[in-house]
Scaffold this motif. Structure first.
Motif, mmCIF file in Angstrom:
data_model
loop_
_atom_site.group_PDB
_atom_site.id
_atom_site.type_symbol
_atom_site.label_atom_id
_atom_site.label_comp_id
_atom_site.label_asym_id
_atom_site.label_seq_id
_atom_site.Cartn_x
_atom_site.Cartn_y
_atom_site.Cartn_z
ATOM 1 N N PHE B 356 0.830 -1.205 0.000
ATOM 2 C CA PHE B 356 0.000 0.000 0.000
ATOM 3 C C PHE B 356 0.866 1.257 0.000
ATOM 4 N N PHE B 357 0.296 2.337 -0.511
ATOM 5 C CA PHE B 357 0.993 3.627 -0.437
ATOM 6 C C PHE B 357 -0.004 4.751 -0.208
ATOM 7 N N VAL B 358 0.509 5.899 0.206
ATOM 8 C CA VAL B 358 -0.301 7.111 0.277
ATOM 9 C C VAL B 358 0.637 8.291 0.066
ATOM 10 N N ILE B 359 0.120 9.340 -0.564
ATOM 11 C CA ILE B 359 0.827 10.627 -0.586
ATOM 12 C C ILE B 359 -0.157 11.623 -0.016
ATOM 13 N N GLY B 360 0.208 12.306 1.036
ATOM 14 C CA GLY B 360 -0.781 13.207 1.625
ATOM 15 C C GLY B 360 -0.186 14.231 2.559
ATOM 16 N N LYS B 361 -1.089 15.136 2.970
ATOM 17 C CA LYS B 361 -0.691 16.236 3.835
ATOM 18 C C LYS B 361 -0.598 15.773 5.279
ATOM 19 N N ASN B 362 0.360 16.359 5.993
ATOM 20 C CA ASN B 362 0.484 16.166 7.428
ATOM 21 C C ASN B 362 0.703 17.528 8.059
ATOM 22 N N PHE B 363 0.617 17.567 9.385
ATOM 23 C CA PHE B 363 0.611 18.857 10.067
ATOM 24 C C PHE B 363 1.513 18.826 11.295
ATOM 25 N N ARG B 364 2.099 19.975 11.594
ATOM 26 C CA ARG B 364 2.775 20.117 12.883
ATOM 27 C C ARG B 364 2.643 21.572 13.297
ATOM 28 N N ASN B 365 2.557 21.796 14.586
ATOM 29 C CA ASN B 365 2.368 23.161 15.098
ATOM 30 C C ASN B 365 3.695 23.891 15.024
ATOM 31 N N GLU B 366 3.887 24.610 13.941
ATOM 32 C CA GLU B 366 5.164 25.259 13.659
ATOM 33 C C GLU B 366 4.916 26.670 13.198
ATOM 34 N N THR B 367 5.881 27.524 13.408
ATOM 35 C CA THR B 367 5.858 28.807 12.720
ATOM 36 C C THR B 367 6.333 28.544 11.292
ATOM 37 N N VAL B 368 6.134 29.516 10.433
ATOM 38 C CA VAL B 368 6.482 29.289 9.031
ATOM 39 C C VAL B 368 7.783 30.010 8.700
ATOM 40 N N ASP B 369 8.752 29.287 8.168
ATOM 41 C CA ASP B 369 9.950 29.938 7.635
ATOM 42 C C ASP B 369 10.410 29.167 6.395
ATOM 43 N N TRP B 370 11.632 29.449 5.936
ATOM 44 C CA TRP B 370 12.031 28.907 4.629
ATOM 45 C C TRP B 370 12.081 27.376 4.605
ATOM 46 N N SER B 371 12.330 26.771 5.779
ATOM 47 C CA SER B 371 12.463 25.314 5.752
ATOM 48 C C SER B 371 11.366 24.611 6.549
ATOM 49 N N HIS B 372 10.449 25.382 7.153
ATOM 50 C CA HIS B 372 9.367 24.780 7.931
ATOM 51 C C HIS B 372 8.029 25.353 7.516
ATOM 52 N N GLY B 373 6.993 24.530 7.625
ATOM 53 C CA GLY B 373 5.645 25.018 7.450
ATOM 54 C C GLY B 373 4.770 24.206 8.369
ATOM 55 N N PHE B 374 3.517 24.655 8.589
ATOM 56 C CA PHE B 374 2.668 23.846 9.465
ATOM 57 C C PHE B 374 1.965 22.725 8.697
ATOM 58 N N GLU B 375 2.090 22.760 7.367
ATOM 59 C CA GLU B 375 1.590 21.648 6.557
ATOM 60 C C GLU B 375 2.736 21.135 5.699
ATOM 61 N N PHE B 376 2.775 19.853 5.502
ATOM 62 C CA PHE B 376 3.789 19.317 4.589
ATOM 63 C C PHE B 376 3.278 18.015 3.983
ATOM 64 N N ASN B 377 3.809 17.691 2.818
ATOM 65 C CA ASN B 377 3.422 16.442 2.164
ATOM 66 C C ASN B 377 4.387 15.338 2.526
ATOM 67 N N LEU B 479 10.652 26.882 1.221
ATOM 68 C CA LEU B 479 9.479 26.013 1.306
ATOM 69 C C LEU B 479 8.167 26.774 1.153
ATOM 70 N N ARG B 480 8.164 28.044 1.558
ATOM 71 C CA ARG B 480 6.938 28.836 1.482
ATOM 72 C C ARG B 480 6.435 28.988 0.054
ATOM 73 N N GLU B 481 7.377 28.870 -0.917
ATOM 74 C CA GLU B 481 6.967 29.004 -2.312
ATOM 75 C C GLU B 481 5.989 27.905 -2.725
ATOM 76 N N LEU B 482 6.052 26.765 -2.039
ATOM 77 C CA LEU B 482 5.198 25.647 -2.425
ATOM 78 C C LEU B 482 3.719 25.992 -2.299
ATOM 79 N N TYR B 483 3.367 26.793 -1.293
ATOM 80 C CA TYR B 483 1.944 27.041 -1.045
ATOM 81 C C TYR B 483 1.599 28.524 -1.062
ATOM 82 N N ARG B 484 2.413 29.320 -1.809
ATOM 83 C CA ARG B 484 2.174 30.745 -1.851
ATOM 84 C C ARG B 484 1.044 31.079 -2.816
#
Lengths: 541, 498
Positions: B356-377, B479-484
């Motif tokens: 089995f496989f999945v590709i999907g969004k996950n979350f962590r309580n983070e501030t947003v900067d160039w290498s972190h976001g609160f959502e990630f795949n 990383l912010r460019e991904l969801y801008r």
């Protein structure tokens, strides 16, 4: 994740760092993060607190390299006279356990003291869960009169001069005014009695997990002998933590002395008896895909600091991570060398299958990109002011979000309007769509929240006719039919807004945004939006 | 030459008769506006018939006050006129009668004194100019009349006037203009000034098609000329990459898992043997949903998970603490897709081998900067196979990395609470010449598989950090460019062909 920095000079006294050694450090399970002229920085995984101190790391890594392999033994002396800690029943509700030891004949200098304090702090942060699970106190023995008592008193009965303070304070004053006290006060919140260690003269040594007393709480270069206590809620973790500390001190030429812990039943710590785990050669070979012999296991396990006498593995008493045979098998794999495993793809036949929802969503995306629409991808959380603007009912909040995004999105309309308002400088016309998950409260769900896939189309500048053309095209391409029914939606122009019905079920809306909404969002062009829940569509296709 | 004539557009043909003359003349004579003439010249330049020169010029022109003074005289002239008409010795009187502002009056006195047209002695003004002097225009006046002028081609007298006037308030200003001029090339000289009559056809029209013959000659277009941009509809580039990732899993024979973003702590943590006091279960790291409490799955499963944590099962010693249902009921935004793997295992009912496989969004309580976001795949695959082993895990990983386009691959030990052995795979980024640690992998611990599957079948699991792989593929540094969702950026971004 804990990164540890060692002075390179000290490491190189034992192991000269070559290119090969650099690689071996990572292959040992302590990824090399940085190597400079003066420093070596590694990452220590949370399951191996025994590698936090330089002495602990060198002990294990030298063994891995084949220098002094095998189960390391330390001399340990039986409890001397008065080497006893009485544990009073009163500590049971607040902090029930302690594990204690005495280490003698240390020769300390400033560097050593710094290393010990560092180890103590790192252990507090990792296994100690910020002192909640384990708090460690190390005291100069010459200032203490044995035996020791561990008991809990009412805060008003506790009074001593804590470290970093000029005068005596009560327990409450410490928690309210002392910087360290304030930092950890939450760990004693809601208890009516606080734990303390006292010596034979009833002198207070410390109030765990908060702070030591000024008089007895600090080791100096003159200190030769120390008393060590670990307090917390889980005797086994305390015992392992104590073992890590005393063996590190033993590597600094200290002599370990046991103490009697007088609970209802007597216990003796530190207990350096190896931990026994039985393994099966067959299981090892099956899981690793290897063909090892018993003598291979003996060799490999020795590299990882274990002693093997089939079927039992004897592991060091400072290893806190061995719960199961599987943990021993991983050590065997590390000793064998991850780089030495031959990759293999097994011959099993399975059939690839994309989910039905994914297939339909891709189809919809294909239809919409054919209409020259650009797909967007937005956050699943929205801002409170956005929810307010669209008069959202019962927003579902996440706790303590570190950003402005705090609410699970109830629709894709809110994020789509945000994206339009952030793009007033991009070329018009703009036609965007998004396929994504939206949330609503629903008590019948396992989580109390129902998730559905939704689709938004946003066109600007555009009029109702254009939007309806898009909707028509989408449904006809999917081979489906819909009906419209005039309705009113917050933020849209009455008379230009309709409910989309599919098989007599309400699945969405189409509408022209009201100029007031557009103005509030800073939009200058007319905009039409369509949002459709895909749940019913999935069922129909 | 003939070839070039065939390519001339109607616009170019209109200005060729006047070619050789200065641009303003061409505009005048051709009856075209300036923009059209410049465009036609640009076309001619593309054909190498002329060479356009753009020169930045500084032009001196009248400013607000200058325009006013040009009409109504400079203040010093007004004062001079007043003084020559009446005998007004007092300064104050002169000021009020002249109707000049404080500043104008002061400046005027200064200028006239400097030019020796007046004298001031103990608070009184005396006219010292002769009649001849009075009738002569000052340098400043002459200068104002001759504006606009080019800054760099001023005569010495003009330069003086310019310096004097630029000290004063808003009389003159300098404008920067681009002046276009052109020169004919050798080829250009051959056709300049000629009246070329073209009988070449322009557009193909329905009536023209009706009367189509092979003799029809069409104007040749300048196919090198630039054209306005158009935009097509596209998928978001992150979703393009997700599609690419999915194809890899499907090619390898994996089946897609689906499941919720909101999960109970039971599935996200407990079923994966993550102790209830593990720091990841802190508000600080994970998004907990306010005011809701989840439901636990069937009792037997919950009991087994509880036992795995508390005392361990089948040879395990467990985490040895008392496991609380309430903690497992807390609802979170999933922190990894591994919770879907856990749910899949729990629903398998003996149907394996399976992948089995999945590709999907996950979350962590983070501030947003160039290498972190609160959502990630994240993407994740599991293999349930009674004969699976560690070498298979490495084999799959290597294959996966190769399909992602990474030829060089290495592994190292790692730690995750729910796998043992665990490893981290890194791929070699040949452009940056660095290893990128993107593949977390391992074999699920028995404490995970026994409660979920009922047996100790090895379950291989790996989860590449998808966003980091994607940043590499799309050459994104932030990383912010991904969801801008910058529409301009989305439109211009290239479709990945890999």
């Amino acid at each position: 994740m804990t990164n540890i920095i060692f002075p390179r000079k000290e490491i190189e006294k034992e192991i000269p760092i070559t290119k090969d050694i650099e690689e071996k450090i990572s292959l040992f399970g302590t990824p090399l993060e940085r190597l400079t002229q003066d420093e070596l920085e590694i990452e220590v995984f949370p399951n191996r607190p025994d590698l936090i101190s330089m002495q602990g790391f060198l002990r294990a890594f030298k063994s891995f390299l084949g220098k002094s392999s095998g189960l390391k033994k330390y001399n340990i002396k039986k409890p001397g006279k008065n080497c006893k800690v009485t544990i009073d029943k009163s500590v049971k509700p607040v902090r029930p356990y302690t594990a204690c030891a005495i280490v003698k004949n240390l020769s300390l200098n400033n560097e050593r003291i710094k290393e010990i304090i560092d180890l103590q702090e790192k252990l507090h942060l990792t296994v100690g869960r910020n002192r909640k699970k384990v708090a460690i106190g190390i005291y100069p023995l010459e200032k203490i009169k044995l035996p020791i008592t561990y008991k809990a008193l009412k805060p008003s009965e506790i009074k001593f001069q804590p470290l970093e303070s000029q005068r005596e304070m009560t327990a409450l004053q410490i928690l309210q005014r002392h910087p360290t006290g304030r930092k950890y006060a939450k760990l004693l919140k809601n208890y009516d009695k606080y734990p303390i260690f006292t010596d034979a003269n009833s002198k207070i040594l410390s109030m765990p997990p908060i702070i030591n007393s000024h008089e007895t709480g600090r080791i100096t270069e003159k200190t030769k002998d120390v008393f060590i206590e670990c307090s917390g809620h889980d005797f086994e973790i305390l015992s392992k933590t104590l073992n890590i500390i005393v063996t590190t001190l033993a590597e600094m030429s200290g002599e370990i002395y046991q103490m009697i812990l007088d609970y209802q039943k007597k216990k003796i710590t530190p207990d350096l008896e190896p931990q026994k785990t039985s393994i099966k050669l067959e299981n090892v070979n099956k899981l690793l895909g290897l063909n090892l012999k018993q003598q291979d296991l003996t060799k490999l396990l020795a590299k990882m600091g274990h002693y093997y006498k089939a079927p039992n593995v004897f592991s060091p008493a400072w290893r806190a991570d061995i719960l199961h045979e599987i943990d021993i098998i991983e050590d065997i794999a590390i000793a064998y060398g991850y780089q030495n495993f031959q990759p293999e793809i097994p011959q099993i036949s399975t059939i690839g299958q994309e989910s039905k929802e994914s297939i339909i969503k891709n189809k919809i995306a294909e239809i919409l990109t054919g209409l020259k629409m650009q797909e967007i991808s937005t956050f699943h959380l929205i801002k409170p002011q956005e929810a307010k603007l669209m008069k959202m009912q019962k927003p579902i909040y996440v706790e303590d979000s570190k950003t402005d995004y705090k609410i699970l999105r109830p629709n894709l309309t809110i994020p789509a309007l945000r994206i339009l308002s952030e793009n007033i400088d991009s070329e018009y016309p703009q036609k965007v769509f998004e396929l994504g998950i939206v949330f609503r409260a629903d008590e019948s769900q396992e989580t109390g929240i129902k998730e559905t896939d939704s689709l938004i189309l946003a066109l600007t500048p555009a009029n109702f006719t254009e939007a309806k053309q898009h909707l028509d095209y989408l449904f006809s391409q999917l081979g489906l039919e819909y009906k419209l029914q005039e309705t009113e939606e917050t933020g849209f122009i009455p008379g230009r807004t309709g409910s989309i019905l599919f098989k007599d079920k309400l699945i969405g809306y189409i509408g022209e945004a009201h100029p007031v909404t557009l103005k509030k969002l800073g939009l200058k062009m007319p905009a039409v939006l369509i949002e459709i829940s895909l749940e019913e569509i999935y069922k129909a296709i | 030459m003939g070839n070039i004539i065939d390519k001339l557009s109607p616009l170019e043909l209109k200005i060729i008769p006047f070619l050789g003359e200065p641009i303003p003349k061409i505009i005048e004579k051709s009856n075209l506006d300036k923009v059209s003439v410049l465009r036609a010249l640009k076309f001619l330049e593309n054909k190498k018939l002329i060479k356009i020169e753009a020169k930045k010029e500084k032009i001196i022109d009248l400013d607000v006050n200058g325009i006013h003074y040009k009409k109504n005289h400079l203040p010093e002239r007004n004062l001079l006129l007043l003084l020559s008409e009446k005998n007004i010795p007092s300064l104050e009187e002169a000021k009020s009668l002249s109707k000049l502002s404080d500043n104008e009056f002061k400046v005027s006195l200064g200028v006239l004194k400097k030019k020796a047209l007046i004298e001031i002695k103990s608070g009184k003004i005396f006219l010292s100019a002769s009649k001849q002097d009075l009738s002569k225009k000052t340098l400043e006046e002459k200068f104002l009349e001759s504006l606009p002028l080019l800054l760099e081609s001023l005569e010495p007298e003009q330069k003086f006037a310019y310096q004097e006037l630029s000290k004063r308030k808003q009389i003159i200003e300098i404008e920067e203009k681009i002046q276009y001029s052109y020169q004919l090339t050798t080829e250009g000289k051959k056709i300049a000034g000629k009246k070329i009559k073209s009988n070449l056809l322009e557009e193909v029209t329905p009536s023209l098609i009706k009367n189509a013959t092979k003799k029809q000659k069409f104007r040749h277009y300048d196919i090198q000329a630039g054209v306005p941009k158009i935009f097509a509809g596209k998928r978001h580039f992150v979703n393009q990459s997700i599609q690419q990732g999915k194809r890899i899993w499907l090619d390898l024979g994996f089946q897609e898992m689906t499941g919720n973003l909101v999960q109970t702590s039971f599935w996200n943590f407990d079923a994966l043997f993550t102790a209830q006091d593990h720091p990841v279960r802190d508000l600080h790291d994970t998004f907990f949903i306010k005011k809701v409490q989840g439901k636990l799955p069937d009792k037997t499963l919950v009991e087994k998970v509880k036992k795995a944590h508390e005392t361990g099962i089948q040879g395990s010693r467990g985490w040895r603490y008392s496991w609380l249902q309430d903690s497992a009921k807390k609802v979170v935004l999933r922190t990894h897709t591994t919770c879907l793997s856990a749910q899949t295992l729990a629903s398998l009912k003996g149907n394996y081998p399976a992948k089995f496989f999945v590709i999907g969004k996950n979350f962590r309580n983070e501030t947003v900067d160039w290498s972190h976001g609160f959502e990630f795949n994240q993407t994740e695959g599991i293999v349930i196979d009674p004969n699976a082993n560690f070498r298979h895990l490495i084999g799959y990983l290597k294959e996966f990395a190769e399909k992602m386009g990474y030829k060089k691959f290495r592994i190292q030990p790692a730690y995750f609470p729910y796998t043992e052995p665990s490893l981290e795979g890194a791929v070699w980024n040949p452009e940056k010449k660095t290893w990128m640690e993107v593949l977390a992998a391992g074999i699920f611990r028995p404490e995970v598989t026994i409660p979920l599957l009922g047996t100790t079948i090895p379950v291989l699991a790996w989860g590449p950090g998808f966003d980091r792989l994607m940043m590499g593929a799309h050459k994104i540094k932030d990383l912010r460019e991904l969801y801008r969702n910058d529409i301009k950026d989305l439109r211009n971004r290239k479709v990945l062909a890999k």
